[in-house]
Design a protein around this motif. Structure first.
Motif, PDB file in Angstrom:
ATOM      1  N   LEU A 154       0.835  -1.215   0.000  1.00 10.95           N
ATOM      2  CA  LEU A 154       0.000   0.000   0.000  1.00 10.95           C
ATOM      3  C   LEU A 154       0.857   1.246   0.000  1.00 10.95           C
ATOM      4  CD1 LEU A 154      -2.415  -1.722   2.334  1.00 10.95           C
ATOM      5  CD2 LEU A 154      -3.251  -0.398   0.377  1.00 10.95           C
ATOM      6  N   ILE A 186      -5.838  -5.912  -1.053  1.00 10.12           N
ATOM      7  CA  ILE A 186      -4.633  -6.337  -1.797  1.00 10.12           C
ATOM      8  C   ILE A 186      -4.713  -7.829  -2.074  1.00 10.12           C
ATOM      9  CG2 ILE A 186      -2.121  -6.599  -1.667  1.00 10.12           C
ATOM     10  CD1 ILE A 186      -2.874  -3.741  -2.068  1.00 10.12           C
ATOM     11  N   MET A 189      -7.289  -8.500  -4.776  1.00  5.87           N
ATOM     12  CA  MET A 189      -6.866  -8.139  -6.147  1.00  5.87           C
ATOM     13  C   MET A 189      -5.835  -9.128  -6.689  1.00  5.87           C
ATOM     14  SD  MET A 189      -6.721  -3.999  -6.337  1.00  5.87           S
ATOM     15  CE  MET A 189      -5.829  -3.639  -4.818  1.00  5.87           C
ATOM     16  N   ARG A 206      -4.405  -0.289  16.562  1.00  8.27           N
ATOM     17  CA  ARG A 206      -3.457   0.825  16.505  1.00  8.27           C
ATOM     18  C   ARG A 206      -2.923   1.060  17.905  1.00  8.27           C
ATOM     19  NH1 ARG A 206      -5.560   4.766  11.923  1.00  8.27           N
ATOM     20  NH2 ARG A 206      -5.702   3.189  10.269  1.00  8.27           N
ATOM     21  N   PHE A 218     -10.337  -1.435  17.172  1.00 19.05           N
ATOM     22  CA  PHE A 218     -11.556  -0.785  16.651  1.00 19.05           C
ATOM     23  C   PHE A 218     -11.985  -1.494  15.376  1.00 19.05           C
ATOM     24  CE2 PHE A 218      -7.922   0.975  14.626  1.00 19.05           C
ATOM     25  CZ  PHE A 218      -8.317   1.355  13.352  1.00 19.05           C
ATOM     26  N   GLU A 222     -13.723  -0.762   4.666  1.00  9.11           N
ATOM     27  CA  GLU A 222     -13.138  -0.093   3.504  1.00  9.11           C
ATOM     28  C   GLU A 222     -13.837  -0.623   2.249  1.00  9.11           C
ATOM     29  OE1 GLU A 222      -8.646   0.882   5.133  1.00  9.11           O
ATOM     30  OE2 GLU A 222      -8.928  -0.142   3.218  1.00  9.11           O
ATOM     31  N   THR A 262      -3.580   6.377  -1.967  1.00 16.58           N
ATOM     32  CA  THR A 262      -4.546   7.008  -2.895  1.00 16.58           C
ATOM     33  C   THR A 262      -4.000   8.346  -3.377  1.00 16.58           C
ATOM     34  OG1 THR A 262      -5.598   7.949  -0.935  1.00 16.58           O
ATOM     35  CG2 THR A 262      -6.619   5.978  -1.879  1.00 16.58           C
ATOM     36  N   GLY A 283     -10.148   8.190  -1.805  1.00 15.42           N
ATOM     37  CA  GLY A 283      -9.285   8.700  -2.860  1.00 15.42           C
ATOM     38  C   GLY A 283      -9.237   7.741  -4.026  1.00 15.42           C
ATOM     39  N   PHE A 307     -13.399   3.924   6.709  1.00 19.15           N
ATOM     40  CA  PHE A 307     -13.967   4.652   7.837  1.00 19.15           C
ATOM     41  C   PHE A 307     -14.088   3.728   9.037  1.00 19.15           C
ATOM     42  CE2 PHE A 307     -17.032   3.549   4.569  1.00 19.15           C
ATOM     43  CZ  PHE A 307     -17.821   2.609   5.219  1.00 19.15           C
TER      44      PHE A 307
HETATM   45  C1  2U9 Z   1      -6.408  -0.243  -1.535  1.00 17.76           C
HETATM   46  C2  2U9 Z   1      -6.206   1.013  -1.986  1.00 17.76           C
HETATM   47  C3  2U9 Z   1      -6.677   2.086  -1.266  1.00 17.76           C
HETATM   48  C4  2U9 Z   1      -8.580   2.847   1.731  1.00 17.76           C
HETATM   49  C5  2U9 Z   1      -8.709   4.168   2.332  1.00 17.76           C
HETATM   50  C6  2U9 Z   1      -8.914   5.713   3.871  1.00 17.76           C
HETATM   51  C7  2U9 Z   1      -8.805   6.494   2.800  1.00 17.76           C
HETATM   52  C8  2U9 Z   1      -9.074   6.234   5.246  1.00 17.76           C
HETATM   53  C9  2U9 Z   1      -9.132   5.842   7.552  1.00 17.76           C
HETATM   54  C10 2U9 Z   1     -10.572   6.139   7.925  1.00 17.76           C
HETATM   55  C11 2U9 Z   1     -10.722   6.120   9.374  1.00 17.76           C
HETATM   56  C12 2U9 Z   1      -8.709   4.738   8.480  1.00 17.76           C
HETATM   57  O1  2U9 Z   1     -10.385   3.814  10.302  1.00 17.76           O
HETATM   58  S1  2U9 Z   1      -9.628   4.957   9.941  1.00 17.76           S
HETATM   59  O2  2U9 Z   1      -8.784   5.512  10.877  1.00 17.76           O
HETATM   60  N1  2U9 Z   1      -9.020   5.357   6.184  1.00 17.76           N
HETATM   61  O3  2U9 Z   1      -9.255   7.393   5.476  1.00 17.76           O
HETATM   62  N2  2U9 Z   1      -8.828   4.405   3.620  1.00 17.76           N
HETATM   63  S2  2U9 Z   1      -8.650   5.524   1.413  1.00 17.76           S
HETATM   64  O4  2U9 Z   1      -7.774   2.998   0.586  1.00 17.76           O
HETATM   65  C13 2U9 Z   1      -7.314   1.898  -0.106  1.00 17.76           C
HETATM   66  C14 2U9 Z   1      -7.516   0.630   0.373  1.00 17.76           C
HETATM   67  C15 2U9 Z   1      -7.062  -0.449  -0.363  1.00 17.76           C
HETATM   68  C16 2U9 Z   1      -5.916  -1.433  -2.315  1.00 17.76           C
END
Ligand code: 2U9
Length: 336
Positions: A154, A186, A189, A206, A218, A222, A262, A283, A307
């Motif tokens: 990533l 990942i 895919m 985390r 938590f 996604e 992203t 993104g 999220f």
């Molecule tokens: C692939 C490519 C892109 C997943 C994404 C976020 C933005 C994001 C946070 C939200 C609150 C983590 O739980 S949180 O703290 N995540 O803001 N996540 S884009 O993007 C990806 C995932 C997989 C292959």
């Protein structure tokens, strides 16, 4: 009892005395087991009656038929008494069972508090239903991940600053507890060709200092869409449709942001109860990430969003502290 003097009278007296003793004992039997023991004791091969009959050989021949008859009568009498006692005991046993089993419907029932879905699971299910409705497939994967699937693939190499925001728990074998469910996409895919429409829920970790909005464990969801010709507009449309399902027709805004995986990236806020609340990040999938799984970035584009489920549950149910979800306090949980 010398052998020569035994006569019919004596044996008859013995038989009568045995009858009296046996009938009294049978009448006092309280269990079916004792009944069986008593039957053997009196009528068994080595029983009391056999013992007496065993001495018949010493009787004068003339007395034997009488004693024989008496003995048979006594045997039947005892067998009848044993049968009657068995029926009496069995009837008492059934009655006792009936009383034990009879349900007095007038008695108040046992109050068993009705359990219900935990607010995190109901929120998760609601969100998954929305994306399944939009044509996404639910996929999940291991919580214990490799550094490659959680970070490298990533676009987050070892020295990447984004790792600090996603510090986690590392295991002796070099694996780690995943910080997001992006690893699931990942893996998906690598095993599937586009078009891709998946939603990946799951527990994430985390190493954060716990406070009202941060927990070390938590839940995240996604989404990932990979296809030919997908643009940021498709992402905005998907996010708008999703948030409208949850919050209704509320204003939302996209703020430019940054994620290693992203480009371009945005944070999304909803206007809820007069305040702007950040609810998710999203993104366009970085072309390098597509290359990492063997997709041609000139042919395919994709968008993703992520999220926290706790975040949505707290906003939707006006919950002030994330820790309430994990303390199993019924005063809190019974509200849902
Ligand atoms: C692939 C490519 C892109 C997943 C994404 C976020 C933005 C994001 C946070 C939200 C609150 C983590 O739980 S949180 O703290 N995540 O803001 N996540 S884009 O993007 C990806 C995932 C997989 C292959």
């Amino acid at each position: 009892m010398t052998t020569s003097t035994l006569d019919g009278q004596q044996l008859q007296a013995q038989l009568q005395e045995l009858q009296a003793t046996a009938l009294k004992a049978i009448a006092e039997i309280e269990t079916l087991d004792t009944l069986e023991q008593q039957r053997i004791h009196y009528l068994g091969k080595k029983g009391e009656l056999s013992k007496i009959l065993g001495t018949m050989g010493k009787l004068p021949a003339g007395d034997r038929p009488t004693i024989g008859t008496l003995a048979n009568t006594l045997k039947e009498t005892l067998q009848t008494a044993l049968e009657q006692q068995r029926h009496k005991l069995q009837a008492a046993q059934i009655q006792a069972q009936l009383e034990a089993e009879t349900l007095d419907v007038t008695m108040p029932g046992y109050f068993r508090p009705q359990g219900h879905i935990h607010p995190l699971n109901s929120t998760m299910d609601r969100i998954l239903d929305i994306f399944v409705g939009l044509g996404y497939t639910v996929d999940d994967g291991p919580e214990m991940e490799t550094d490659y699937y959680n970070f490298e693939a990533l676009n987050t190499p070892a020295d990447h600053p984004a790792r600090d925001m996603q510090d986690t728990f590392y295991l002796p074998d070099g694996n780690l507890l995943r910080t997001h469910t992006s690893s699931v996409q990942i893996r998906h895919m690598e095993l599937n060709d586009p078009p891709i429409r998946i939603v990946a829920p799951g527990r994430c970790y985390r190493r954060d200092n716990e406070d009202a909005t941060h927990a070390a464990v938590f839940h995240q969801i996604e989404i990932l869409a990979i296809d030919q010709g997908l643009t940021f507009t498709d992402l905005k449309g998907t996010v708008k449709a999703f948030l409208a399902e949850l919050f209704g027709d509320v204003p939302i805004r996209f703020r430019a942001s940054y994620f290693p995986f992203t480009e371009p990236s945005a944070e999304v806020d909803v206007q809820w109860k007069g305040r702007w609340l950040e609810v998710l990040g999203c993104g366009m999938v970085d072309p390098q990430v597509l290359k990492n799984v063997g997709y041609d970035p000139d042919l395919y584009t994709g968008f993703a969003a992520g999220f926290g489920v706790e975040r949505f549950a707290m906003v939707l149910h006006q919950i002030d502290d994330i820790r309430r979800f994990y303390t199993s306090d019924l005063r809190f949980l019974n509200q849902f």
